[in-house]
Design a protein around this motif. Sequence first.
Motif, PDB file in Angstrom:
ATOM      1  N   LEU A  11       0.839  -1.193   0.000  1.00 27.67           N
ATOM      2  CA  LEU A  11       0.000   0.000   0.000  1.00 27.67           C
ATOM      3  C   LEU A  11       0.881   1.252   0.000  1.00 27.67           C
ATOM      4  CD1 LEU A  11      -2.801   1.255   0.141  1.00 27.67           C
ATOM      5  CD2 LEU A  11      -2.699   1.037   2.634  1.00 27.67           C
ATOM      6  N   LEU A  12       2.008   1.175   0.661  1.00 26.73           N
ATOM      7  CA  LEU A  12       2.927   2.317   0.692  1.00 26.73           C
ATOM      8  C   LEU A  12       3.491   2.615  -0.696  1.00 26.73           C
ATOM      9  CD1 LEU A  12       4.099   4.408   2.570  1.00 26.73           C
ATOM     10  CD2 LEU A  12       5.989   2.861   3.040  1.00 26.73           C
ATOM     11  N   HIS A  13       3.719   1.571  -1.501  1.00 24.02           N
ATOM     12  CA  HIS A  13       4.159   1.782  -2.881  1.00 24.02           C
ATOM     13  C   HIS A  13       3.080   2.540  -3.666  1.00 24.02           C
ATOM     14  CE1 HIS A  13       7.063  -1.387  -1.888  1.00 24.02           C
ATOM     15  NE2 HIS A  13       7.797  -0.898  -2.885  1.00 24.02           N
ATOM     16  N   ASP A  31      10.658  16.430   4.145  1.00 27.93           N
ATOM     17  CA  ASP A  31      11.573  17.388   4.770  1.00 27.93           C
ATOM     18  C   ASP A  31      11.082  17.767   6.168  1.00 27.93           C
ATOM     19  OD1 ASP A  31      13.122  17.374   2.466  1.00 27.93           O
ATOM     20  OD2 ASP A  31      12.066  19.108   1.614  1.00 27.93           O
ATOM     21  N   GLU A  32       9.778  17.932   6.304  1.00 23.62           N
ATOM     22  CA  GLU A  32       9.221  18.282   7.607  1.00 23.62           C
ATOM     23  C   GLU A  32       9.409  17.141   8.608  1.00 23.62           C
ATOM     24  OE1 GLU A  32       5.189  19.619   7.172  1.00 23.62           O
ATOM     25  OE2 GLU A  32       5.737  20.962   5.532  1.00 23.62           O
ATOM     26  N   LEU A  33       9.337  15.919   8.138  1.00 23.65           N
ATOM     27  CA  LEU A  33       9.500  14.770   9.040  1.00 23.65           C
ATOM     28  C   LEU A  33      10.965  14.470   9.351  1.00 23.65           C
ATOM     29  CD1 LEU A  33       6.791  12.270   7.756  1.00 23.65           C
ATOM     30  CD2 LEU A  33       6.724  13.727   9.779  1.00 23.65           C
ATOM     31  N   SER A  34      11.886  15.123   8.655  1.00 29.36           N
ATOM     32  CA  SER A  34      13.303  14.840   8.888  1.00 29.36           C
ATOM     33  C   SER A  34      13.709  15.150  10.329  1.00 29.36           C
ATOM     34  CB  SER A  34      14.179  15.610   7.902  1.00 29.36           C
ATOM     35  OG  SER A  34      14.110  16.998   8.157  1.00 29.36           O
ATOM     36  N   PHE A  35      13.056  16.138  10.944  1.00 25.52           N
ATOM     37  CA  PHE A  35      13.393  16.468  12.331  1.00 25.52           C
ATOM     38  C   PHE A  35      12.920  15.368  13.282  1.00 25.52           C
ATOM     39  CE2 PHE A  35      13.080  20.594  10.175  1.00 25.52           C
ATOM     40  CZ  PHE A  35      14.395  21.005  10.353  1.00 25.52           C
ATOM     41  N   ALA A  36      11.771  14.792  12.983  1.00 27.64           N
ATOM     42  CA  ALA A  36      11.288  13.675  13.800  1.00 27.64           C
ATOM     43  C   ALA A  36      12.190  12.460  13.619  1.00 27.64           C
ATOM     44  CB  ALA A  36       9.850  13.329  13.428  1.00 27.64           C
ATOM     45  N   VAL A  37      12.716  12.286  12.403  1.00 26.25           N
ATOM     46  CA  VAL A  37      13.640  11.177  12.146  1.00 26.25           C
ATOM     47  C   VAL A  37      14.910  11.368  12.970  1.00 26.25           C
ATOM     48  CG1 VAL A  37      15.079  10.102  10.372  1.00 26.25           C
ATOM     49  CG2 VAL A  37      12.709  10.653   9.880  1.00 26.25           C
ATOM     50  N   LYS A  38      15.407  12.599  13.015  1.00 23.93           N
ATOM     51  CA  LYS A  38      16.599  12.874  13.827  1.00 23.93           C
ATOM     52  C   LYS A  38      16.315  12.651  15.303  1.00 23.93           C
ATOM     53  CE  LYS A  38      18.562  16.211  10.620  1.00 23.93           C
ATOM     54  NZ  LYS A  38      18.841  17.633  10.380  1.00 23.93           N
ATOM     55  N   ALA A  39      15.107  12.973  15.740  1.00 18.44           N
ATOM     56  CA  ALA A  39      14.747  12.795  17.145  1.00 18.44           C
ATOM     57  C   ALA A  39      14.710  11.322  17.528  1.00 18.44           C
ATOM     58  CB  ALA A  39      13.400  13.450  17.432  1.00 18.44           C
ATOM     59  N   ALA A  40      14.533  10.443  16.557  1.00 13.56           N
ATOM     60  CA  ALA A  40      14.487   9.007  16.850  1.00 13.56           C
ATOM     61  C   ALA A  40      15.833   8.503  17.362  1.00 13.56           C
ATOM     62  CB  ALA A  40      14.070   8.221  15.615  1.00 13.56           C
ATOM     63  N   ARG A  41      16.899   9.240  17.068  1.00 13.75           N
ATOM     64  CA  ARG A  41      18.234   8.826  17.556  1.00 13.75           C
ATOM     65  C   ARG A  41      18.365   9.026  19.058  1.00 13.75           C
ATOM     66  NH1 ARG A  41      21.838  11.983  13.214  1.00 13.75           N
ATOM     67  NH2 ARG A  41      20.749  13.639  14.279  1.00 13.75           N
ATOM     68  N   LEU A  42      17.568   9.916  19.610  1.00 16.37           N
ATOM     69  CA  LEU A  42      17.616  10.203  21.041  1.00 16.37           C
ATOM     70  C   LEU A  42      16.851   9.119  21.794  1.00 16.37           C
ATOM     71  CD1 LEU A  42      18.283  12.156  23.355  1.00 16.37           C
ATOM     72  CD2 LEU A  42      16.119  13.291  22.874  1.00 16.37           C
ATOM     73  N   LEU A 136       7.109   7.082  19.169  1.00 14.31           N
ATOM     74  CA  LEU A 136       6.527   7.988  18.185  1.00 14.31           C
ATOM     75  C   LEU A 136       7.570   8.390  17.148  1.00 14.31           C
ATOM     76  CD1 LEU A 136       4.147   9.804  17.279  1.00 14.31           C
ATOM     77  CD2 LEU A 136       5.110  11.567  18.762  1.00 14.31           C
ATOM     78  N   PHE A 137       8.762   8.760  17.599  1.00 19.51           N
ATOM     79  CA  PHE A 137       9.794   9.197  16.664  1.00 19.51           C
ATOM     80  C   PHE A 137      10.348   8.020  15.856  1.00 19.51           C
ATOM     81  CE2 PHE A 137      10.085  12.604  19.945  1.00 19.51           C
ATOM     82  CZ  PHE A 137       9.510  13.584  19.152  1.00 19.51           C
ATOM     83  N   VAL A 138      10.423   6.860  16.459  1.00 16.86           N
ATOM     84  CA  VAL A 138      10.864   5.668  15.732  1.00 16.86           C
ATOM     85  C   VAL A 138       9.851   5.326  14.645  1.00 16.86           C
ATOM     86  CG1 VAL A 138      11.312   3.190  15.947  1.00 16.86           C
ATOM     87  CG2 VAL A 138      12.262   4.772  17.624  1.00 16.86           C
ATOM     88  N   MET A 139       8.575   5.530  14.944  1.00 18.22           N
ATOM     89  CA  MET A 139       7.533   5.275  13.958  1.00 18.22           C
ATOM     90  C   MET A 139       7.704   6.221  12.755  1.00 18.22           C
ATOM     91  SD  MET A 139       3.390   5.552  14.425  1.00 18.22           S
ATOM     92  CE  MET A 139       3.491   7.285  14.813  1.00 18.22           C
ATOM     93  N   VAL A 144       9.387   7.172   7.125  1.00 18.66           N
ATOM     94  CA  VAL A 144      10.177   7.927   6.140  1.00 18.66           C
ATOM     95  C   VAL A 144      11.107   6.987   5.378  1.00 18.66           C
ATOM     96  CG1 VAL A 144      11.988   9.670   5.886  1.00 18.66           C
ATOM     97  CG2 VAL A 144       9.997  10.148   7.307  1.00 18.66           C
ATOM     98  N   ASP A 145      11.781   6.099   6.090  1.00 18.29           N
ATOM     99  CA  ASP A 145      12.682   5.147   5.417  1.00 18.29           C
ATOM    100  C   ASP A 145      11.903   4.246   4.454  1.00 18.29           C
ATOM    101  OD1 ASP A 145      14.770   6.226   6.843  1.00 18.29           O
ATOM    102  OD2 ASP A 145      14.918   4.565   8.271  1.00 18.29           O
ATOM    103  N   SER A 146      10.760   3.742   4.894  1.00 20.52           N
ATOM    104  CA  SER A 146       9.953   2.858   4.054  1.00 20.52           C
ATOM    105  C   SER A 146       9.389   3.608   2.852  1.00 20.52           C
ATOM    106  CB  SER A 146       8.798   2.265   4.863  1.00 20.52           C
ATOM    107  OG  SER A 146       9.298   1.488   5.924  1.00 20.52           O
ATOM    108  N   TYR A 147       8.980   4.852   3.056  1.00 21.06           N
ATOM    109  CA  TYR A 147       8.436   5.658   1.959  1.00 21.06           C
ATOM    110  C   TYR A 147       9.511   5.899   0.906  1.00 21.06           C
ATOM    111  CZ  TYR A 147       5.973   9.357  -0.525  1.00 21.06           C
ATOM    112  OH  TYR A 147       5.370  10.105  -1.503  1.00 21.06           O
ATOM    113  N   LYS A 148      10.716   6.245   1.351  1.00 24.28           N
ATOM    114  CA  LYS A 148      11.806   6.478   0.397  1.00 24.28           C
ATOM    115  C   LYS A 148      12.149   5.200  -0.369  1.00 24.28           C
ATOM    116  CE  LYS A 148      13.961  10.390   2.732  1.00 24.28           C
ATOM    117  NZ  LYS A 148      15.123  10.870   3.497  1.00 24.28           N
TER     118      LYS A 148
END
Length: 190
Positions: A11-13, A31-42, A136-139, A144-148
Amino acid sequence: MVSSQAPPRTLLHSLAATVSTCYPATEGFLDELSFAVKAARLRDINDLHAVLASLRESQTALEDELALYESATDLDPRDEFLKKMSPFALTSRKRLDTLTNDLALARSDVAKVVAFYGKDDTPAPAALTAPVSQPLFVMFKLFVDSYKTAKADNARVKVNEQASEHPSTPTPAPRVPARRLQMPDGGGRR
């Protein structure tokens, strides 16, 4: 809408293909979600508070040492400790204050994100812990990774489909007449 009759896709495809084809202006959401992706590292924002508290203690100890040095009367005139550490202490105090403000802002932003995305019905607690914010941030990172990946898969499928619609026939190597193979002096091959 984009046809989902292509090779096996998720479905994501289909979502990625639809967004790319019908709504390309909305792809900026990555681009907007990139900050949430970075927050997942914390792993836990409270870990940062513990490190900051340790830095504050070290800063206070340094300032106390410098105060002792400034009040001492029996210092060797060649001693450079006070001359070098005083500017360092001022700079590190400013940086520590900046870190404190940034961490308070980060805590506030995490609380807003958690409340906005409905991870918690109540207002975010004063002490956010990893169990509240981290999943939440890991999600977001996973999405984002799956979408790309899905977008790249779609591009690959499109290239393969175009290649199969227009198969390229290998062009034969150009034939070189025998007279061109002869040496410039006309002697031919030796």
